[in-house]
Design a protein around this motif. Structure first.
Motif, PDB file in Angstrom:
ATOM      1  N   GLU A 268       0.855  -1.025   0.132  1.00 51.13           N
ATOM      2  CA  GLU A 268       0.010  -0.210  -0.118  1.00 51.13           C
ATOM      3  C   GLU A 268       0.881   1.276   0.047  1.00 51.13           C
ATOM      4  O   GLU A 268       0.510   2.009  -0.838  1.00 51.13           O
ATOM      5  N   ALA A 269       1.912   1.195   0.721  1.00 50.79           N
ATOM      6  CA  ALA A 269       2.826   2.375   0.935  1.00 50.79           C
ATOM      7  C   ALA A 269       3.550   2.520  -0.434  1.00 50.79           C
ATOM      8  O   ALA A 269       3.798   3.826  -0.848  1.00 50.79           O
ATOM      9  N   LEU A 270       3.855   1.609  -1.004  1.00 48.98           N
ATOM     10  CA  LEU A 270       4.575   1.534  -2.268  1.00 48.98           C
ATOM     11  C   LEU A 270       3.793   2.202  -3.251  1.00 48.98           C
ATOM     12  O   LEU A 270       4.194   2.921  -4.177  1.00 48.98           O
ATOM     13  N   LEU A 271       2.696   1.606  -3.524  1.00 52.52           N
ATOM     14  CA  LEU A 271       1.455   1.899  -4.478  1.00 52.52           C
ATOM     15  C   LEU A 271       1.238   3.491  -4.325  1.00 52.52           C
ATOM     16  O   LEU A 271       1.290   4.317  -5.132  1.00 52.52           O
ATOM     17  N   ASP A 272       1.058   4.082  -3.024  1.00 47.75           N
ATOM     18  CA  ASP A 272       0.813   5.382  -2.763  1.00 47.75           C
ATOM     19  C   ASP A 272       2.071   6.201  -3.374  1.00 47.75           C
ATOM     20  O   ASP A 272       1.705   7.367  -3.816  1.00 47.75           O
ATOM     21  N   GLU A 273       3.153   6.033  -3.022  1.00 49.88           N
ATOM     22  CA  GLU A 273       4.513   6.438  -3.774  1.00 49.88           C
ATOM     23  C   GLU A 273       4.327   6.619  -5.115  1.00 49.88           C
ATOM     24  O   GLU A 273       4.835   7.601  -5.756  1.00 49.88           O
TER      25      GLU A 273
END
Length: 292
Positions: A268-273
């Motif tokens: 999730e954090a990776l996709l947000d970035e």
């Protein structure tokens, strides 16, 4: 440690004037029959999306399925998981132990899809394949990605922190893969017949990385963001940072909690970035920059 940068610290790339006319439109007459073959991309359940096409390159031995949870995960991302030969629905095709050759074939499949902004994400082996595919698209005069996201891998000009292993026996090879990366799930290890089917592609991918070690730095005409796992025992932040020599269009690195496969727990954090970076990149759209 995690290195946080504002998106405004990331320069917006300018397309070199000498290439502008070449990148405005893909040339249909130069597209081979293979380029329209959908076997290169598996997108089950993908909804119609006019966002940035994000081509996702798998790690060694893996296929498009590793990115299935990314499909429809963010509205701005139109995800295209890449399926190399030698695995899953392409198990009957020989895997290619040459990143340049694989990049050449893959570029032909991507070329017709460069009619709107797109980006690359590659993890481990996939990071190197993404970089070479970008270079092949540029060489052929197609629009280049607006951004490259390269994860858990150092570039070929960086000396490998570990010795070659593609020559090892199957048992030693599997043991070494799991010692270095922990990349083969336990359920696969317990199924010898399935493991035997997967090993040729895995070995070919590892061999292809070994073959290009020591290659010179090549300038990639796109900004690069790299990612890594803070607990990755092989690929350190210092090794990842060798990618900054591969672009003059902007570079930054971000580290996440986790090991070589940090993206499993940090999805999730990776996709947000990725989504936020692409929103910023498109604030000054590539099409606007290409105008004379």
């Amino acid at each position: 440690m995690y290195r946080s940068l504002s998106l405004r610290d990331f320069p917006k790339p300018e397309i070199p004037a000498i290439k502008r006319s070449q990148r405005l439109v893909s040339s249909p007459d130069r597209v081979s029959s293979e380029s329209t073959d959908e076997k290169w991309f598996l997108r089950p359940g993908a909804r119609t999306n006019d966002g940035v096409r994000l081509f996702c390159f798998p790690c060694a031995g893996y296929g498009a399925a590793m990115y299935r949870p990314w499909i429809n995960a963010r509205q701005i991302l139109d995800v295209y998981p890449v399926q190399p030969p030698g695995r899953a629905n392409r198990i009957g095709e020989p895997a290619l132990a040459s990143i340049p050759d694989l990049a050449t074939r893959l570029a032909k499949a991507i070329a017709p899809l460069t009619d709107r902004p797109y980006a690359f994400f590659g993890h481990s082996f996939g990071a190197t394949l993404a970089a070479y595919t970008c270079l092949e698209l540029e060489r052929e005069g197609y629009p280049v990605p607006v951004h490259l996201f390269l994860s858990a891998r150092h570039p070929p000009n960086c000396p490998s922190p570990v010795p070659p292993m593609s020559h090892m026996s199957d048992d030693d090879f599997v043991s070494e893969i799991n010692t270095r990366y922990g990349g083969i799930p336990e359920q696969i290890l317990n199924e010898p017949d399935i493991l035997a089917m997967l090993l040729p592609a895995l070995r070919a991918d590892i061999r292809s990385l070994e073959l290009i070690e020591g290659q010179r730095v090549v300038d990639i005409p796109a900004p690069i963001t790299t990612f890594g796992g803070l607990s990755d025992s092989i690929i350190s932040a210092d090794l990842i940072d060798y990618w900054q020599d591969w672009t003059s269009y902007g570079y930054r690195r971000m580290m996440f909690e986790g090991d070589h496969f940090f993206l499993d727990n940090q999805r999730e954090a990776l996709l947000d970035e990725i989504a936020e970076t692409l929103k910023y990149a498109l604030g000054d759209s590539p099409r606007q920059r290409l105008q004379p």
